[in-house]
Design a protein around this motif. Structure first.
Motif, PDB file in Angstrom:
ATOM      1  N   ARG A 136      -8.187   6.772   7.583  1.00 20.73           N
ATOM      2  CA  ARG A 136      -8.226   6.544   6.138  1.00 20.73           C
ATOM      3  C   ARG A 136      -7.070   5.635   5.714  1.00 20.73           C
ATOM      4  O   ARG A 136      -7.258   4.728   4.887  1.00 20.73           O
ATOM      5  CB  ARG A 136      -8.166   7.873   5.393  1.00 20.73           C
ATOM      6  N   VAL A 165       0.839  -1.203   0.000  1.00 19.05           N
ATOM      7  CA  VAL A 165       0.000   0.000   0.000  1.00 19.05           C
ATOM      8  C   VAL A 165       0.872   1.252   0.000  1.00 19.05           C
ATOM      9  O   VAL A 165       1.719   1.434   0.879  1.00 19.05           O
ATOM     10  CB  VAL A 165      -0.957   0.006   1.208  1.00 19.05           C
ATOM     11  N   LEU A 195      -7.419   1.845   4.054  1.00 21.37           N
ATOM     12  CA  LEU A 195      -6.775   1.394   2.820  1.00 21.37           C
ATOM     13  C   LEU A 195      -6.031   0.082   3.039  1.00 21.37           C
ATOM     14  O   LEU A 195      -6.087  -0.832   2.198  1.00 21.37           O
ATOM     15  CB  LEU A 195      -5.815   2.464   2.307  1.00 21.37           C
ATOM     16  N   HIS A 210      -7.141  -3.301   1.022  1.00 26.97           N
ATOM     17  CA  HIS A 210      -6.226  -4.021   0.131  1.00 26.97           C
ATOM     18  C   HIS A 210      -6.029  -5.456   0.591  1.00 26.97           C
ATOM     19  O   HIS A 210      -5.925  -6.375  -0.240  1.00 26.97           O
ATOM     20  CB  HIS A 210      -4.886  -3.293   0.060  1.00 26.97           C
ATOM     21  N   ILE A 262       0.473   5.505  -0.362  1.00 21.62           N
ATOM     22  CA  ILE A 262      -0.545   6.553  -0.348  1.00 21.62           C
ATOM     23  C   ILE A 262      -0.199   7.660  -1.345  1.00 21.62           C
ATOM     24  O   ILE A 262       0.960   7.841  -1.725  1.00 21.62           O
ATOM     25  CB  ILE A 262      -0.733   7.132   1.068  1.00 21.62           C
ATOM     26  N   ASP A 304     -11.936   7.176  -0.649  1.00 24.28           N
ATOM     27  CA  ASP A 304     -10.570   6.925  -1.096  1.00 24.28           C
ATOM     28  C   ASP A 304     -10.559   5.776  -2.082  1.00 24.28           C
ATOM     29  O   ASP A 304     -11.232   4.764  -1.880  1.00 24.28           O
ATOM     30  CB  ASP A 304      -9.665   6.579   0.096  1.00 24.28           C
ATOM     31  N   HIS A 308      -2.759   4.047  -3.724  1.00 25.31           N
ATOM     32  CA  HIS A 308      -3.836   4.972  -3.372  1.00 25.31           C
ATOM     33  C   HIS A 308      -3.895   6.047  -4.448  1.00 25.31           C
ATOM     34  O   HIS A 308      -2.921   6.747  -4.692  1.00 25.31           O
ATOM     35  CB  HIS A 308      -3.531   5.583  -1.994  1.00 25.31           C
ATOM     36  N   ILE A 335      -8.263   2.926  -4.008  1.00 23.51           N
ATOM     37  CA  ILE A 335      -7.019   2.171  -4.037  1.00 23.51           C
ATOM     38  C   ILE A 335      -7.115   1.156  -5.159  1.00 23.51           C
ATOM     39  O   ILE A 335      -8.146   0.505  -5.338  1.00 23.51           O
ATOM     40  CB  ILE A 335      -6.735   1.490  -2.669  1.00 23.51           C
TER      41      ILE A 335
END
Length: 246
Positions: free
Chosen positions: A103, A89, A107, A111, A91, A130, A138, A132
């Motif tokens: 947030r 991940v 995420l 994921h 951002i 958001d 992201h 992803i």
């Protein structure tokens, strides 16, 4: 080692034990007021905990009250923070501290579910959206007032407008229903536009996850939505696993 997870938001405090296998146990919702939080934690938690993992977007005073209450029974308290990258991940924010930790953890949790590209929507004090993608990147997001906050703001400026009540309708025939329809409809429109724009960007429609205290009021109008009430705690469990391994 006994470990617990704590998600301290602007309107709710949720907690759950974290198993040695990284799984989340039963989720508890506790009082959110500073004056009540110590007693609530004392009643809900074991006498001693080895480590508490805390994610907080609440006011500094409430966060301090929770940390003080946890310190009475925890050997160690670890506070989660947004990172530019954790595992796959990554951002979108150039300054990670500006992305709320709730947030960020959402995420991570999204994921980890393995559904590919996902639109993550949190409905609490704010409405957060958001995106992803399937690789963990992201793509950015949006922040708006939640339907509850819209109603409260309208009532604060025009006391004759009730801050709760009413049912959603496409064209409402009384004030309460019109308020519910307008405020819920604003949230729905933002989510639906975000889904459409995400599909145009990625070439396929993403999955839709809803979490937060107000999320249960939207699914009837969003049939594709998947409820994920513990998504922030799921992400916090992932963060805790990385933190323990480091």
């Amino acid at each position: 080692m006994s470990a617990w997870l704590f998600d301290l938001g602007n309107t709710r405090l949720k907690c759950a034990p974290l198993g040695a296998d990284g799984r989340i146990g039963e989720v508890l919702a506790l009082p959110h007021r500073e004056d009540d939080v110590a007693a609530a934690l004392a009643q809900a938690l074991p006498a001693r905990i080895d480590v508490a993992y805390l994610a907080s977007v609440a006011s500094p005073s409430l966060r301090a009250a929770v940390i003080e209450a946890l310190a009475a029974r925890c050997a160690r308290i670890s506070v989660a923070r947004t990172q530019a990258r954790l595992g796959a991940v990554r951002i979108a924010y150039a300054q990670p501290y500006k992305l709320g930790v709730d947030r960020f953890l959402g995420l991570l949790g999204a994921h980890a579910r393995g559904a590919g590209a996902t639109l993550v929507c949190g409905v609490g004090t704010a409405l957060t959206v958001d995106l992803i993608d399937g690789d963990g990147l992201h793509r950015g997001g949006r922040i708006a007032p939640s339907p509850t906050l819209m109603r409260e703001a309208l009532h604060a400026r025009a006391a004759q407008l009730p801050e709760s009540g009413g049912d959603y309708a496409e064209f409402a025939a009384d004030t309460e229903d019109a308020l519910a329809s307008g405020c819920d409809g604003a949230a729905l429109a933002l989510i639906e536009r975000s889904l459409a724009q995400a599909q145009a960007l990625l070439g396929a429609r993403p999955a839709l996850l809803l979490h937060g205290g107000g999320a249960q009021e939207l699914p009837p109008q969003l049939p594709e939505a998947q409820p994920a009430p513990s998504l922030v705690l799921e992400g916090l469990a992932i963060w805790a696993g990385v933190e323990r391994a480091s």
